[in-house]
Design a protein around this motif. Structure first.
Motif, PDB file in Angstrom:
ATOM      1  N   ILE A  93       0.845  -1.209   0.000  1.00  0.00           N
ATOM      2  CA  ILE A  93       0.000   0.000   0.000  1.00  0.00           C
ATOM      3  C   ILE A  93       0.876   1.254   0.000  1.00  0.00           C
ATOM      4  CG2 ILE A  93      -1.695   1.311   1.361  1.00  0.00           C
ATOM      5  CD1 ILE A  93      -2.872  -1.409   2.195  1.00  0.00           C
ATOM      6  N   ALA A  94       2.000   1.164   0.684  1.00  0.00           N
ATOM      7  CA  ALA A  94       2.892   2.329   0.748  1.00  0.00           C
ATOM      8  C   ALA A  94       3.442   2.698  -0.629  1.00  0.00           C
ATOM      9  CB  ALA A  94       4.041   2.028   1.702  1.00  0.00           C
ATOM     10  N   ARG A  95       3.372   1.780  -1.572  1.00  0.00           N
ATOM     11  CA  ARG A  95       3.913   2.056  -2.913  1.00  0.00           C
ATOM     12  C   ARG A  95       2.906   2.799  -3.792  1.00  0.00           C
ATOM     13  NH1 ARG A  95       7.579  -2.507  -4.381  1.00  0.00           N
ATOM     14  NH2 ARG A  95       7.923  -1.271  -6.273  1.00  0.00           N
ATOM     15  N   LEU A  96       1.650   2.888  -3.359  1.00  0.00           N
ATOM     16  CA  LEU A  96       0.625   3.546  -4.185  1.00  0.00           C
ATOM     17  C   LEU A  96       0.719   5.052  -4.046  1.00  0.00           C
ATOM     18  CD1 LEU A  96      -2.851   1.771  -3.809  1.00  0.00           C
ATOM     19  CD2 LEU A  96      -1.212   1.607  -5.689  1.00  0.00           C
ATOM     20  N   ASP A  97       0.621   5.742  -5.189  1.00  0.00           N
ATOM     21  CA  ASP A  97       0.488   7.200  -5.194  1.00  0.00           C
ATOM     22  C   ASP A  97      -0.953   7.538  -4.839  1.00  0.00           C
ATOM     23  OD1 ASP A  97       2.917   7.976  -5.916  1.00  0.00           O
ATOM     24  OD2 ASP A  97       2.441   8.527  -7.987  1.00  0.00           O
ATOM     25  N   ALA A  98      -1.182   8.380  -3.877  1.00  0.00           N
ATOM     26  CA  ALA A  98      -2.511   8.897  -3.554  1.00  0.00           C
ATOM     27  C   ALA A  98      -3.597   7.820  -3.596  1.00  0.00           C
ATOM     28  CB  ALA A  98      -2.874  10.019  -4.541  1.00  0.00           C
ATOM     29  N   PRO A  99      -3.524   6.829  -2.708  1.00  0.00           N
ATOM     30  CA  PRO A  99      -4.532   5.768  -2.747  1.00  0.00           C
ATOM     31  C   PRO A  99      -5.941   6.288  -2.432  1.00  0.00           C
ATOM     32  CG  PRO A  99      -3.026   5.480  -0.875  1.00  0.00           C
ATOM     33  CD  PRO A  99      -2.512   6.620  -1.659  1.00  0.00           C
ATOM     34  N   ALA A 100      -6.906   5.759  -3.167  1.00  0.00           N
ATOM     35  CA  ALA A 100      -8.298   6.139  -2.934  1.00  0.00           C
ATOM     36  C   ALA A 100      -9.106   4.875  -2.703  1.00  0.00           C
ATOM     37  CB  ALA A 100      -8.844   6.888  -4.151  1.00  0.00           C
ATOM     38  N   GLU A 101      -9.934   4.887  -1.657  1.00  0.00           N
ATOM     39  CA  GLU A 101     -10.751   3.704  -1.374  1.00  0.00           C
ATOM     40  C   GLU A 101     -11.978   3.710  -2.282  1.00  0.00           C
ATOM     41  OE1 GLU A 101     -11.558   2.797   2.787  1.00  0.00           O
ATOM     42  OE2 GLU A 101     -13.558   2.101   2.191  1.00  0.00           O
ATOM     43  N   LEU A 102     -12.139   2.653  -3.067  1.00  0.00           N
ATOM     44  CA  LEU A 102     -13.226   2.619  -4.057  1.00  0.00           C
ATOM     45  C   LEU A 102     -14.216   1.483  -3.824  1.00  0.00           C
ATOM     46  CD1 LEU A 102     -11.364   3.376  -7.436  1.00  0.00           C
ATOM     47  CD2 LEU A 102     -12.415   4.965  -5.828  1.00  0.00           C
ATOM     48  N   TRP A 103     -13.979   0.684  -2.811  1.00  0.00           N
ATOM     49  CA  TRP A 103     -14.866  -0.464  -2.558  1.00  0.00           C
ATOM     50  C   TRP A 103     -14.560  -0.949  -1.159  1.00  0.00           C
ATOM     51  CZ3 TRP A 103     -14.318  -5.611  -1.207  1.00  0.00           C
ATOM     52  CH2 TRP A 103     -15.384  -6.476  -1.504  1.00  0.00           C
ATOM     53  N   SER A 104     -15.565  -1.449  -0.467  1.00  0.00           N
ATOM     54  CA  SER A 104     -15.278  -2.034   0.850  1.00  0.00           C
ATOM     55  C   SER A 104     -16.315  -3.093   1.194  1.00  0.00           C
ATOM     56  CB  SER A 104     -15.252  -0.947   1.931  1.00  0.00           C
ATOM     57  OG  SER A 104     -16.541  -0.403   2.094  1.00  0.00           O
ATOM     58  N   ASP A 105     -15.937  -3.934   2.144  1.00  0.00           N
ATOM     59  CA  ASP A 105     -16.812  -5.008   2.602  1.00  0.00           C
ATOM     60  C   ASP A 105     -16.400  -5.285   4.052  1.00  0.00           C
ATOM     61  OD1 ASP A 105     -18.094  -7.397   3.185  1.00  0.00           O
ATOM     62  OD2 ASP A 105     -17.638  -8.332   1.265  1.00  0.00           O
ATOM     63  N   PRO A 106     -17.355  -5.210   4.995  1.00  0.00           N
ATOM     64  CA  PRO A 106     -16.964  -5.435   6.387  1.00  0.00           C
ATOM     65  C   PRO A 106     -16.594  -6.887   6.677  1.00  0.00           C
ATOM     66  CG  PRO A 106     -19.346  -5.067   6.195  1.00  0.00           C
ATOM     67  CD  PRO A 106     -18.756  -4.848   4.834  1.00  0.00           C
ATOM     68  N   ASP A 107     -17.007  -7.804   5.806  1.00  0.00           N
ATOM     69  CA  ASP A 107     -16.716  -9.217   6.093  1.00  0.00           C
ATOM     70  C   ASP A 107     -16.378  -9.971   4.811  1.00  0.00           C
ATOM     71  OD1 ASP A 107     -16.436 -11.761   7.018  1.00  0.00           O
ATOM     72  OD2 ASP A 107     -18.587 -12.128   7.253  1.00  0.00           O
ATOM     73  N   LEU A 108     -15.124  -9.835   4.409  1.00  0.00           N
ATOM     74  CA  LEU A 108     -14.664 -10.593   3.244  1.00  0.00           C
ATOM     75  C   LEU A 108     -13.945 -11.841   3.753  1.00  0.00           C
ATOM     76  CD1 LEU A 108     -14.264 -10.617   0.086  1.00  0.00           C
ATOM     77  CD2 LEU A 108     -11.982  -9.695   0.562  1.00  0.00           C
ATOM     78  N   TYR A 109     -14.607 -12.922   3.755  1.00  0.00           N
ATOM     79  CA  TYR A 109     -13.997 -14.178   4.197  1.00  0.00           C
ATOM     80  C   TYR A 109     -13.326 -14.019   5.563  1.00  0.00           C
ATOM     81  CZ  TYR A 109     -14.797 -16.072  -0.488  1.00  0.00           C
ATOM     82  OH  TYR A 109     -15.357 -16.518  -1.650  1.00  0.00           O
ATOM     83  N   GLY A 110     -14.088 -13.397   6.496  1.00  0.00           N
ATOM     84  CA  GLY A 110     -13.607 -13.390   7.871  1.00  0.00           C
ATOM     85  C   GLY A 110     -12.947 -12.120   8.349  1.00  0.00           C
ATOM     86  N   GLY A 111     -12.997 -11.060   7.601  1.00  0.00           N
ATOM     87  CA  GLY A 111     -12.416  -9.803   8.080  1.00  0.00           C
ATOM     88  C   GLY A 111     -12.768  -8.667   7.147  1.00  0.00           C
ATOM     89  N   PRO A 112     -12.512  -7.446   7.604  1.00  0.00           N
ATOM     90  CA  PRO A 112     -12.856  -6.297   6.763  1.00  0.00           C
ATOM     91  C   PRO A 112     -11.888  -6.167   5.583  1.00  0.00           C
ATOM     92  CG  PRO A 112     -11.762  -5.577   8.771  1.00  0.00           C
ATOM     93  CD  PRO A 112     -11.936  -7.059   8.898  1.00  0.00           C
ATOM     94  N   ALA A 113     -12.399  -5.609   4.489  1.00  0.00           N
ATOM     95  CA  ALA A 113     -11.559  -5.471   3.294  1.00  0.00           C
ATOM     96  C   ALA A 113     -11.976  -4.214   2.548  1.00  0.00           C
ATOM     97  CB  ALA A 113     -11.743  -6.687   2.390  1.00  0.00           C
ATOM     98  N   ARG A 114     -11.021  -3.688   1.803  1.00  0.00           N
ATOM     99  CA  ARG A 114     -11.317  -2.557   0.923  1.00  0.00           C
ATOM    100  C   ARG A 114     -10.434  -2.655  -0.305  1.00  0.00           C
ATOM    101  NH1 ARG A 114      -8.090   2.381   3.704  1.00  0.00           N
ATOM    102  NH2 ARG A 114      -6.222   1.138   4.065  1.00  0.00           N
ATOM    103  N   VAL A 115     -10.840  -1.951  -1.342  1.00  0.00           N
ATOM    104  CA  VAL A 115     -10.016  -1.864  -2.550  1.00  0.00           C
ATOM    105  C   VAL A 115      -9.481  -0.447  -2.638  1.00  0.00           C
ATOM    106  CG1 VAL A 115     -10.040  -1.878  -5.072  1.00  0.00           C
ATOM    107  CG2 VAL A 115     -11.210  -3.694  -3.804  1.00  0.00           C
ATOM    108  N   LEU A 116      -8.161  -0.348  -2.725  1.00  0.00           N
ATOM    109  CA  LEU A 116      -7.503   0.949  -2.839  1.00  0.00           C
ATOM    110  C   LEU A 116      -6.990   1.109  -4.262  1.00  0.00           C
ATOM    111  CD1 LEU A 116      -5.476   0.863   0.493  1.00  0.00           C
ATOM    112  CD2 LEU A 116      -7.545   2.204   0.002  1.00  0.00           C
ATOM    113  N   ALA A 117      -7.350   2.207  -4.886  1.00  0.00           N
ATOM    114  CA  ALA A 117      -6.879   2.475  -6.245  1.00  0.00           C
ATOM    115  C   ALA A 117      -5.754   3.484  -6.194  1.00  0.00           C
ATOM    116  CB  ALA A 117      -8.029   3.017  -7.094  1.00  0.00           C
ATOM    117  N   GLY A 118      -4.818   3.349  -7.100  1.00  0.00           N
ATOM    118  CA  GLY A 118      -3.739   4.318  -7.181  1.00  0.00           C
ATOM    119  C   GLY A 118      -2.742   3.881  -8.237  1.00  0.00           C
TER     120      GLY A 118
END
Ligand code: ADP
Length: 524
Positions: A93-118
């Motif tokens: 994640i630290a390698r992404l320029d200006a990450p933006a959260e574009l999707w999320s799910d509180p329970d993706l196979y047992g834990g929270p998840a999000r998609v970061l674009a950058g």
């Protein structure tokens, strides 16, 4: 979102509405085989979600990463915008320029998840940030002891699940793909869950199939009705790759020869029947190499640049390589033997046990060998022992070192690729580009990219390397003898080097083939 689509037949149904966001792609263009071509189509770039477990230069264990990293640049000029979805392994994640959260799910196979674009390394990336699945030390597939992560089926089912969710519902920036391009088993369930979005399943290596026990059907959120021989079941177990092969709109693999080989029991690893069933949708598209990265005229990682017609830099690079591997400086044409190199995973697939057997002859004929690789302990030991037995003639580095691999292609005379099977292979192509002539097994993409120095090819001046078959120690030995014989004829050798360096190994032709496949599936 529903937990799973039904185990539909392999052809996507036309959109019945309800899942697309307003203002996204024209619906008619979505159905496979849509008659939209030439009709009222969006002339903007087509949108592809490329889904994989690796992407160079960010995370790489093999050629899969190179291909996934190169496709966006190769397809962009042909009217296709690729966004690449990969897991957010630790540190990415630290390698992404200006990450933006574009999707999320509180329970993706047992834990929270999000998609970061950058953007990172010039790529338009989507990182699946799911710490419970991907924020770990170790490699993408293995823990620190080298064992498979026990939850690999679940980790990559999650990747595929999110890909399908993006295809069905779009991202919050309004982007929604016209097509999913799933790479290898880690993306295999995406076509199953993709709804009506067309999909391509590309096999980079059929030996890896993403097998899970039957009891995991629920845990992986798979539709139980698909657990049949016609679905994702593989001899009583679950196979993620088979799911992709069965449910994708079309399948492809990374060379024409491998496409043909996959229909046989010898190469199909039990999936040959599935491949034969889907033969009408199969394309064999040879991988290319990134000419920005692999070009001896500009490569910043090699001791001295060179090009056909100005080869002094190759001699400088050879001297530096001998020095780096502790090889006798007086090798080369004067000593009668070429400097062979190997840059490879050290596995049985790569046929390097045959090379160990052939080493006494190679050394006796004045050859030298520099090996870079890691993998199976007995092969690592074998090459380390060879270096101890023939100091000055054989040098071995165990490990993974991208920069060293460039120096090896620059300094070597011959790159050895004696693989038992090789879907595409990249190192023989680097060899061509760097005038380091490839000696390859006649299989898969190796057979498709190297022109054997037989009498006819030499006479016509088209030879670029050597092929040997069958993949046995004897045949390899014979080929090595031919290499030595030709090495003693510098004029012919240099002509072959020039020919190899002129051989196109870039993405142009293959990118056009992928674009045509995307066009066909989307009606774009
Ligand atoms: P595979 O994907 O089966 O490993 P390929 O030839 O398609 O084989 O791709 C291998 C890629 O990994 C190439 O880019 C090769 O240069 C690189 N590679 C393999 N082993 C090493 C290593 N030890 N150090 C650096 N690069 C390596």
């Amino acid at each position: 979102m529903s937990r799973a689509q039904s185990s539909r037949a392999s052809r996507p149904e036309p959109d019945q509405g309800g899942v697309r966001k307003p203002g996204t792609a024209p619906e008619g263009a979505q159905a496979q085989g849509a008659q939209a071509k030439g009709a009222q189509t969006d002339r903007a770039a087509g949108r592809v979600l490329s889904v994989a477990s690796e992407c160079a230069p960010l995370v790489k264990t093999g050629g899969l990463a190179d291909v996934v990293g190169a496709l966006p640049g190769a397809l962009g000029p042909l009217g296709w915008q690729l966004r690449t979805l990969i897991p957010a392994y630790r540190g990415l994640i630290a390698r992404l320029d200006a990450p933006a959260e574009l999707w999320s799910d509180p329970d993706l196979y047992g834990g929270p998840a999000r998609v970061l674009a950058g953007r990172a390394a010039g790529l338009d990336l989507l990182l699946l940030d799911a710490p419970h699945l991907f924020d770990r030390a170790g490699s993408p597939y293995l823990d620190e002891t080298g064992a498979d992560w026990p939850d690999n089926p679940r980790r990559f089912a999650a990747l595929s699940w999110v890909a399908a969710a993006i295809a069905r519902d779009g991202l919050s920036d309004g982007w929604r793909p016209d097509l999913i391009h799933a790479h290898d088993w880690q993306a295999g369930f995406a076509p199953l869950w993709a709804g009506q979005t067309p999909s391509v399943m590309t096999i980079h290596n059929i030996a890896f199939q993403g097998i899970a026990p039957a009891r995991a059907v629920d845990e992986l959120r798979l539709p139980p009705s698909g657990f049949t021989p016609q679905g994702y079941e593989y001899w009583g177990q679950i196979s993620a790759l088979k799911a992709g092969l069965v449910y994708a709109s079309a399948i492809s693999t990374v060379s024409p020869s491998y496409a043909a080989e996959l229909t046989t029991p010898e190469f199909g690893f039990g999936l040959e029947g599935v491949i034969r069933d889907r033969a009408a949708t199969m394309s064999g598209i040879l991988n290319g190499v990134d000419a920005q990265v692999w070009n001896p005229a500009t490569d910043p990682l090699i001791p001295a640049n060179y090009a056909a017609g100005d080869m002094a830099g190759k001699s400088t690079s050879a001297a530096a390589l001998r020095d780096e591997f502790g090889l006798d400086p007086q090798g080369g044409q004067s000593a009668g033997g070429p400097l062979f190199i190997v840059v490879s995973r050290l596995t049985r697939q790569k046929g390097l046990d045959l090379l160990l057997d052939a080493l006494p002859g190679l050394v006796a004929r004045g050859g030298q060998l520099a090996v870079l690789g890691s993998g199976e302990p007995d092969l690592q030991d074998g090459f380390l022992r060879a270096a101890a037995r023939w100091p000055g003639r054989v040098g071995t580095r165990i490990g993974y070192d991208e920069a060293l691999s460039h120096r090896m292609f620059a300094g070597g005379d011959v790159v050895l690729v004696p693989s038992r099977f090789e879907p595409s292979g990249l190192t023989q192509m680097y060899g061509l580009a760097y005038g380091t002539l490839p000696l390859v097994a006649r299989t898969g993409g190796l057979a498709d990219s190297v022109i054997d120095a037989n009498v006819a090819a030499l006479r016509d001046g088209v030879a670029t390397g050597w092929q040997f078959a069958p993949v046995t120690g004897d045949a390899l030995n014979l080929a090595l003898q031919k290499v030595s014989a030709l090495y003693a004829q510098p004029v012919i050798w240099q002509r072959m080097v020039a020919r190899a360096m002129a051989h196109p190994v870039g993405w142009d032709a293959s990118a056009r083939d992928y674009a045509a496949l995307y066009d066909r599936l989307t009606g774009h």
